[in-house]
Design an enzyme around this catalytic site. Structure first.
Site, PDB file in Angstrom:
ATOM      1  CD  GLU A   4       0.286   2.427   3.528  1.00  0.00           C
ATOM      2  OE1 GLU A   4       0.683   3.857   3.311  1.00  0.00           O
ATOM      3  OE2 GLU A   4       0.477   1.453   3.738  1.00  0.00           O
ATOM      4  CG  ASN A  20       0.763   7.823  -3.696  1.00  0.00           C
ATOM      5  OD1 ASN A  20       1.826   8.171  -3.566  1.00  0.00           O
ATOM      6  ND2 ASN A  20      -0.053   6.665  -3.912  1.00  0.00           N
ATOM      7  CB  ALA A  45      -0.880   0.066   1.266  1.00  0.00           C
ATOM      8  CG  HIS A  55       2.278   6.810   6.093  1.00  0.00           C
ATOM      9  ND1 HIS A  55       3.511   7.257   6.725  1.00  0.00           N
ATOM     10  CD2 HIS A  55       2.215   5.455   5.722  1.00  0.00           C
ATOM     11  CE1 HIS A  55       4.207   6.003   6.803  1.00  0.00           C
ATOM     12  NE2 HIS A  55       3.630   4.931   6.259  1.00  0.00           N
TER      13      HIS A  55
HETATM   14  N1  BES Z   1       5.362   3.757   2.494  1.00  0.00           N
HETATM   15  C1  BES Z   1       4.939   2.475   2.487  1.00  0.00           C
HETATM   16  C2  BES Z   1       4.982   1.810   0.881  1.00  0.00           C
HETATM   17  C3  BES Z   1       6.353   1.556   0.729  1.00  0.00           C
HETATM   18  C4  BES Z   1       7.142   0.369   1.042  1.00  0.00           C
HETATM   19  C5  BES Z   1       7.185   2.317  -0.614  1.00  0.00           C
HETATM   20  C6  BES Z   1       8.305  -0.044   0.578  1.00  0.00           C
HETATM   21  C7  BES Z   1       8.363   2.038  -0.873  1.00  0.00           C
HETATM   22  C8  BES Z   1       9.156   0.867  -0.346  1.00  0.00           C
HETATM   23  C9  BES Z   1       3.670   2.039   2.938  1.00  0.00           C
HETATM   24  O1  BES Z   1       3.217   3.113   3.969  1.00  0.00           O
HETATM   25  C10 BES Z   1       3.774   0.704   3.685  1.00  0.00           C
HETATM   26  O2  BES Z   1       4.489   0.725   4.768  1.00  0.00           O
HETATM   27  N2  BES Z   1       3.181  -0.326   3.004  1.00  0.00           N
HETATM   28  C11 BES Z   1       3.270  -1.608   3.399  1.00  0.00           C
HETATM   29  C12 BES Z   1       2.159  -2.115   4.023  1.00  0.00           C
HETATM   30  C13 BES Z   1       1.870  -1.572   5.340  1.00  0.00           C
HETATM   31  C14 BES Z   1       0.486  -2.091   5.858  1.00  0.00           C
HETATM   32  C15 BES Z   1       2.979  -2.069   6.601  1.00  0.00           C
HETATM   33  C16 BES Z   1       4.071  -2.520   2.240  1.00  0.00           C
HETATM   34  O3  BES Z   1       3.837  -1.959   1.350  1.00  0.00           O
HETATM   35  O4  BES Z   1       4.472  -3.541   2.541  1.00  0.00           O
HETATM   36 ZN    ZN Z   2       3.986   3.146   5.931  1.00  0.00          ZN
END
Ligand code: BES
Ligand code: ZN
EC number: 3.4.11.-
Length: 999
Positions: A451, A419, A416, A454
């Protein structure tokens, strides 16, 4: 290690190595005494290379003594050089490298200074490089962008072709803020961006620039005939074109017989530069004004709600395919990695959420998916529309955007992505159906809340640089629990904070290959080791999205919040009504931090400074220093003196061994102590920051049976070791300890055994106590199950162990009667949990989560009745009679393919290329491949496997570029090998004694 060790006893040293603690070394040297004693006893491992030592006795002695005037002098202590603490975290070899590197840096600087001085006095030695104000930007070699020219506003227009040839045509104007006159501008652009031209000034009328590529850093140096003067009047204009998939990720999905295409951005961490030229660093925030042209049948979403949509045709009025131009108003100032666009055929469901402050407009929260997903969006929409006001109340800062969209994207590359105003999700993280299991719903609620957190922590306030990613991810990983709990208390989300967040982070942070939460920004001169280079390359940035930044970050925040609210009682804080900034100094502190950093970028030390006032802890930055800037965490030792008083001490925990306390690197420790006499949830709190508590923390704990449990409720990010007598009392009390505390004891006793600090029997006896726990006690089982599996892989008597688990431990637990009493009659009573019976009426979340976990494990170890039932039921798996909560456990049991580490590895070794293709390309794919190789390699328990593991990593070097995965795998294999030697045979004896091998 299995290498032979030789011991040299009682080496007397004439001097005490002040500040150079022998205990600093993690590998060969150990000392029985602390750094303050005069004589130290060393075990010298002759296999050990002196160059890897942290200490060099001759050198040390030489520092203190010198000859002058025919006499030997000793330096007084104040005149001895006292390097900073981090200096001693390096081995002698590394320190020598550092010194020679520093010397080379110094020489280089002196040389440059001499050249500059010559140039300034009119003797220009290197014309074009030195002596002109803009020269250093034209010859820029750093991975970070130069400071004097930054963006204020991007006006970006993208024309997209959503059918073959799937192309993008772009034009862009960047308004600049110039603080230093220069003829060159340095910014980011990936090599796939076909840049057709760049001009200074608006439109194409200005001076055309010359482009120079710095492909290694994905930078572009633009040189213009005239100098850019300081001020706000300069702007750059670009034209460019590329294949859609270069800058936006295209995906396609089928509906009926038709294939549909969809395009999305995924810019974090460093991919905005693949879609348009930009200053792609998180702190360089700017306003974005966007126009997107797409086929008229598509919906276009971006961070802001569209202000206008103009329909037209490709080739003049009435001809060619119908198109639409979507215009989006200016965003608030934000980082490039948060810009987002979705182009697709989408269906959505909306909720109108009232504004936080009086008179504020309501905002639409819309959840979108492809049209076939229309019915699966409601749950996420309910959660999101409740999380938004809960966060506004908790943080005291209104949501900044006029709308919020959450979109489920087929094949989305991340899990996820936050943005601002346009959050994108993989479908499994957003969609639910009436048959979704409890675990699936909890996951959706958590990811939605993560998210959304964030939107404040990451989007409104952003980390200054990627080395402090935890300011984004650690916060979101903690606050997601607050948000999900407020939106849906019945999911009891905090129940799994400990088991989902802590064990991973504690394990990863006990390895030498870990890193601090905040990584300082390198030392220039290229740096000398991974730790020193800072976080500069895209690969290194990508590899930082790890358990430390997410889970340790979350855990440290939770520890601090528990301490500042210790008067309130632990449970109250995390209950549904726990969001109350008026009564929670931690939340009040967050508000201060958000207000300080809004639309800007911050650092870890700014965070602690902002929180200090509201928390009433003026020395907060000092308390949090070790937690922020040192890797690893403490081991707290609880000991009992003859007077029955309890004392605490700290040392440093490491999986390869515990190192004694160094008072200059000690952690501030908030410790909750529960005893048999303290009411549940109301422990006694104490704190200390030296090597030892200044006074006893408890009196009168001597009477037998009075157990003492430190880190009550497991709010702290540390492990606890006890005196032998105190362990025995805890083991005896285990059946009735609060579930989280038992989970913590299981965790700590396992880790201490791994580190060679405790026999394996303490862990095993605690495991034995699980048989009599209530079916609601999810946490201790969740803590133990992964280790039971590890033992099954490592134990020399794996069949015996599996028999013990299935036929004794699980069988007793599964057949206890509803009152939690183990059944003692001879006829086997019915199973308390089974695949076909739904969760009993009134079952809580604990039981509903535990049931599939226990059934899956019982099946894996061959519990007879469970396995038979799974085989019988699997043909009906899709029928609704199988409870959704137990569905995947049933499948796993039925297809139970006993994996063999060696086979899996050999297969992966041959197939790494197709596997990595499956995992996707780019940095994200490389990250997944790296951690897959790491996790499979970590199954080995024999050091002879290491060369083989290294070979596969070497073969896949084109894909896995970051060495950290191999480094961690190597450490884990070494730890496994030590474990088998230390505990293997004891474990087998224990299992043989305890196994009641009956069906
Ligand atoms: N900011 C991240 C997305 C991301 C992760 C972008 C790695 C670039 C590299 C997002 O907020 C996030 O943490 N996503 C997780 C899922 C979340 C529920 C822990 C993911 O993508 O694994
Ligand atoms: Zn995150």
């Amino acid at each position: 290690y299995t290498a032979p060790r030789f011991t040299l006893d009682e080496v007397e040293l004439d001097a005490e190595p002040s500040g150079l603690s022998p205990s600093q070394d993690r590998r060969g040297l150990t000392t029985g005494t602390g750094p303050s004693s005069d004589a130290a006893v060393f075990n010298l491992d002759l296999d050990y290379s002196d160059d890897d030592a942290l200490l060099d006795w001759e050198q040390y002695a030489g520092l203190r003594r010198f000859r002058c005037c025919g006499r030997e002098w000793t330096l007084p202590s104040w005149a001895r050089p006292r390097p900073p603490d981090w200096w001693w975290t390096y081995t002698k070899r590394q320190r020598r490298l550092l010194l020679s590197g520093a010397a080379c840096c110094l020489t280089f600087i002196l040389l440059i200074a001499a050249l500059a001085a010559a140039a300034a006095s009119g003797h220009s030695i290197l014309p074009g490089l030195i002596g002109r104000g803009d020269a250093e930007y034209c010859a820029w070699v750093e991975p970070r962008l130069p400071p004097g020219i930054v963006p204020r506003r991007y006006a970006l227009t993208l024309g997209t072709k959503m059918a073959a040839p799937y192309a993008v045509e772009g034009s862009l104007t960047i308004d600049l803020n110039v603080t230093k006159a220069a003829r060159c501008v340095v910014l980011h652009a990936a090599s796939g961006l076909g840049i057709q031209g760049v001009w200074l000034g608006n439109g194409t009328g200005g001076a055309q620039g010359e482009l120079r590529d710095r492909p290694g850093h994905q930078q572009l140096v633009l040189q213009f005939p005239s100098t850019l003067q300081p001020g706000e009047g300069n702007s750059l204009h670009f034209r460019f074109a590329y294949n859609l998939s270069e800058g936006l990720s295209g995906s396609s999905y089928t509906l009926g017989a038709e294939t549909h295409s969809l395009a999305t951005t995924q810019f974090e961490a460093t991919s905005a530069r693949s879609a348009f030229p930009c200053f792609d660093e998180p702190a360089l925030k700017a306003v974005f004004v966007l126009t997107v042209e797409a086929p008229a049948t598509y919906t276009v979403l971006s961070n802001m709600p569209a202000s206008a949509v103009h329909h037209h045709h490709e080739e003049g009025e009435g001809h060619g395919p119908a198109l639409a131009s979507w215009h989006f108003p200016p965003t608030p100032p934000m980082s490039t990695y948060l810009l987002a666009i979705v182009i697709g055929e989408l269906a959505g469901t909306s909720r109108l959420v009232p504004g936080a402050t009086a008179g504020a407009d309501p905002r639409n929260v819309t959840v979108w998916g492809t049209p076939d997903r229309r019915a699966s969006l409601e749950f996420a929409a309910d959660i999101a529309s409740k999380v938004l006001p809960a966060y506004e109340a908790a943080f005291g800062v209104p949501y900044s955007m006029p709308k919020l969209d959450l979109v489920a994207i087929p094949d989305f590359s991340a899990g996820a992505m936050e943005n601002w105003g346009l959050i994108l999700y993989r479908e499994t993280a957003l969609l639910t159906s009436p048959t979704s299991s409890l675990a699936d719903r909890r996951w959706v609620a958590k990811v939605v809340a993560h998210e959304m957190a964030h939107m404040w922590f990451g989007d409104l306030v952003t980390m200054e640089w990627w080395g402090e990613l935890w300011l984004n991810e650690g916060f979101a990983s903690y606050l997601e629990f607050l948000g999900a709990q407020a939106a849906s208390p019945e999911l009891d989300i905090f129940l799994s904070f400990y088991t989902d967040v802590l064990p991973d982070a504690l394990e990863e942070d006990s390895l030498n290959s870990s890193h601090p939460l905040s990584i300082p920004q390198g030392m220039g001169c290229g740096g000398f080791s991974r730790r020193m280079t800072g976080v500069n390359t895209s690969e290194r940035i990508e590899s930082l999205f790890d358990s430390i930044e997410y889970n340790k970050g979350a855990a440290v925040l939770r520890m601090l919040r528990a301490w500042v609210n210790r008067g309130a009682g632990l449970g109250a804080l995390e209950a549904a009504a726990g969001i109350n900034p008026a009564q929670d100094p931690f939340l009040a502190g967050l508000q201060a931090y958000l207000n300080l950093g809004a639309y800007n970028a911050t650092t870890g030390s700014e965070l602690w400074r902002a929180l200090a006032g509201p928390l009433g802890l003026p020395d907060l930055p000092k308390r949090m220093r070790a937690w922020t800037y040192q890797q690893g965490y403490p081991l707290v030792r609880v000991s009992l003196d003859e007077g029955g008083r309890v004392w605490l001490q700290q040392s440093r925990f490491g999986i390869a061994g515990v190192t004694p306390c160094d008072s200059t690197a000690a952690f501030w420790l908030p410790v909750a102590l529960a005893t048999a006499d303290t009411p549940t949830g109301k422990p006694t709190w104490t704190e200390f920051s030296g090597c030892q508590s200044a006074a006893p923390v408890l009196q009168n704990a001597a009477s037998a049976g009075t157990w003492v449990k430190a880190n009550a409720g497991q709010y702290g990010f540390f492990r606890v070791q006890y005196d032998e007598a105190l362990w025995a009392r805890l083991v005896a009390a285990a059946p009735t300890l609060p579930p989280t505390d038992l989970a913590g004891l299981l965790e700590d006793s396992w880790a201490l055994a791994e580190a060679g600090e405790l026999g394996i029997d303490t862990f095993l006896n605690l495991v034995g106590s699980l048989a009599a726990r209530s079916p609601e006690d999810y946490e201790p089982w969740a803590a133990a199950l992964p280790y039971l599996e590890r033992v099954a892989q490592l134990a020399p008597c794996s069949t015996l162990w599996q028999n013990y688990l299935a036929q004794t431990l699980f069988n007793t637990f599964l057949r206890q009667d509803a009152g939690g009493q183990a059944n003692t009659s001879t006829a086997p009573p019915p199973l308390a949990f089974s695949f076909d019976a739904p969760s009993p009426e009134g079952a809580g979340v604990g039981q509903r989560l535990l049931r599939p976990a226990i059934l899956a494990a019982a099946g894996r170890y061959g519990h007879l009745a469970i396995t038979a039932q799974a085989l019988e039921l699997v043909p009906n798996l899709t029928a609704s009679s199988v409870d959704p909560d137990a569905r995947s456990a049933l499948l796993a049991t039925a297809v139970r393919a006993g994996h063999r580490d060696v086979l899996v590895w050999a297969w992966l070794g041959r197939k790494w290329r197709p596997v990595s293709e499956k995992l996707g390309g780019g940095n994200e794919g490389a990250r997944r491949m790296g951690s897959l190789l790491e996790s499979v390699a970590s199954l080995f328990s024999n050091q002879t496997a290491i060369p083989e593991v290294e070979a596969v990593f070497a073969a896949s070097r084109g894909v896995v570029t970051e060495g950290i995965y191999l480094e961690r795998a190597r450490e884990t294999i070494e730890t496994n090998a030590v474990w088998v030697t230390a505990h293997g045979s004891k474990l087998c004896t224990w299992a043989a004694q305890h196994a009641k091998l009956k069906p």
